[in-house]
Design a protein around this motif. Structure first.
Motif, PDB file in Angstrom:
ATOM      1  N   GLY A 121      11.880  14.300  -3.744  1.00 35.14           N
ATOM      2  CA  GLY A 121      12.538  13.005  -3.720  1.00 35.14           C
ATOM      3  C   GLY A 121      13.946  13.036  -4.268  1.00 35.14           C
ATOM      4  O   GLY A 121      14.465  12.013  -4.698  1.00 35.14           O
ATOM      5  N   LEU A 122      14.574  14.236  -4.270  1.00 33.49           N
ATOM      6  CA  LEU A 122      15.962  14.341  -4.730  1.00 33.49           C
ATOM      7  C   LEU A 122      16.755  15.171  -3.734  1.00 33.49           C
ATOM      8  O   LEU A 122      16.318  16.239  -3.321  1.00 33.49           O
ATOM      9  N   ALA A 123      17.902  14.665  -3.325  1.00 32.67           N
ATOM     10  CA  ALA A 123      18.796  15.415  -2.441  1.00 32.67           C
ATOM     11  C   ALA A 123      20.178  15.439  -3.068  1.00 32.67           C
ATOM     12  O   ALA A 123      20.604  14.466  -3.692  1.00 32.67           O
ATOM     13  N   GLU A 124      20.865  16.567  -2.914  1.00 31.98           N
ATOM     14  CA  GLU A 124      22.207  16.698  -3.464  1.00 31.98           C
ATOM     15  C   GLU A 124      23.199  16.967  -2.340  1.00 31.98           C
ATOM     16  O   GLU A 124      22.962  17.807  -1.477  1.00 31.98           O
ATOM     17  N   PHE A 125      24.271  16.223  -2.352  1.00 34.55           N
ATOM     18  CA  PHE A 125      25.352  16.386  -1.391  1.00 34.55           C
ATOM     19  C   PHE A 125      26.581  16.837  -2.169  1.00 34.55           C
ATOM     20  O   PHE A 125      26.987  16.185  -3.124  1.00 34.55           O
ATOM     21  N   HIS A 126      27.172  17.956  -1.755  1.00 34.29           N
ATOM     22  CA  HIS A 126      28.296  18.528  -2.508  1.00 34.29           C
ATOM     23  C   HIS A 126      29.616  18.218  -1.811  1.00 34.29           C
ATOM     24  O   HIS A 126      29.788  18.518  -0.629  1.00 34.29           O
ATOM     25  N   LEU A 127      30.521  17.621  -2.545  1.00 31.77           N
ATOM     26  CA  LEU A 127      31.876  17.369  -2.058  1.00 31.77           C
ATOM     27  C   LEU A 127      32.797  18.325  -2.811  1.00 31.77           C
ATOM     28  O   LEU A 127      32.952  18.206  -4.026  1.00 31.77           O
ATOM     29  N   SER A 128      33.387  19.282  -2.115  1.00 38.14           N
ATOM     30  CA  SER A 128      34.246  20.254  -2.791  1.00 38.14           C
ATOM     31  C   SER A 128      35.708  19.955  -2.496  1.00 38.14           C
ATOM     32  O   SER A 128      36.034  19.372  -1.456  1.00 38.14           O
ATOM     33  N   ASP A 129      36.577  20.350  -3.427  1.00 40.42           N
ATOM     34  CA  ASP A 129      38.020  20.197  -3.258  1.00 40.42           C
ATOM     35  C   ASP A 129      38.378  18.753  -2.902  1.00 40.42           C
ATOM     36  O   ASP A 129      39.070  18.494  -1.919  1.00 40.42           O
TER      37      ASP A 129
END
Length: 198
Positions: free
Chosen positions: A56-64
Motif C-alpha cells: 500500500g505504498l508507492a514512491e515516485f522519484h522526481l530528480s533534478d
C-alpha cells in the motif's frame, strides 16, 4: 464502493532547492493496489511509471527538480478486480522548488542566548518590489517541514515562538512563496542561530 483515499507526502521535504531529488510517497490502507499516477495541478505526470504496491505504498522519484516542478500534487490508486475500484484523489501536497525570488532577511528581536520560557519573535522581510499574493514559511535546519506558515503584514511577517525550550535551539531561515500558480518561491534567508539555555 470506492477505495479509501490515499495520502501523499514528500521526502526530504515539500520545499527543496533546485536540482535536488524529491520522492513523493503515496500510501493507502487498502493493501495490494495499483497507483495510477501522480497528478500535478490535475494533470497526470506522463514520465512517471505506475508502480504496483504490495504494502500500500508507492514512491515516485522526481530528480533534478526545476522551479517549474513547483505545484499542487495528488495521487490516486485502484484495484483491478471486477468491478474495478478507484480511490478518491489524495489531499493536495504543495511542492515548492526555491530560487525564483531574491532571499528575504530574518531578524530576531532578542540577540544571542535566550532563556527557556522566554518568547522569541523572528521577523522575516521580503524585498520591496514584490507585491503578488504570497505566504511566508519559517524553516529550521534539520526539520523536513516548516515550523510555521503565515501571510504577510505589509512587506514582512513576525513569527512568534512562545515559551521556547532548549529543543528550540537551532539555525532558522525563512522563505516566501506564491500562493497561486506558478508557485514560485524565494531563496531561503541567511541562517539565524537561536540558542536557548535551560
Amino acid at each position: 464502493g470506492s477505495l479509501p483515499r490515499p495520502s501523499i507526502r514528500a521526502w526530504p521535504s515539500w520545499m527543496v532547492p533546485a536540482n535536488s531529488t524529491v520522492t513523493l510517497g503515496c500510501s493507502t490502507s487498502a493493501g495490494e493496489v495499483n497507483f495510477r499516477d501522480i497528478k500535478k495541478n490535475n494533470v497526470p505526470l506522463e514520465s512517471l511509471p505506475s508502480p504496483v504496491s504490495q504494502e500500500g505504498l508507492a514512491e515516485f522519484h522526481l530528480s533534478d527538480v526545476k522551479t517549474s516542478d513547483s505545484g499542487k500534487y495528488t495521487c490516486e490508486c485502484y484495484r483491478i478486480m471486477s468491478p474495478t475500484r478507484m480511490s478518491l484523489p489524495s489531499d493536495v501536497l504543495l511542492l515548492l522548488v526555491t530560487g525564483n525570488f531574491p532571499k528575504p532577511s530574518l531578524k530576531a528581536h532578542q540577540r544571542g542566548e535566550v532563556t527557556a520560557g522566554e518568547n522569541v519573535i523572528l521577523q522575516c522581510q521580503k524585498p520591496r518590489h514584490l507585491t503578488e499574493s504570497i505566504m511566508f514559511a519559517l524553516l529550521k535546519k534539520g526539520t523536513s517541514t516548516p515550523i510555521k506558515l503565515q501571510g504577510p503584514v505589509g512587506m514582512e511577517t513576525a513569527f512568534f515562538l512562545p515559551s521556547v525550550t532548549v529543543s528550540d535551539t537551532g539555525a532558522y531561515s525563512c522563505v516566501y512563496y506564491q500562493t497561486r500558480a506558478p508557485f514560485w518561491a524565494s531563496e531561503p534567508s541567511d541562517h539565524l542561530m537561536i540558542s536557548v539555555t535551560g
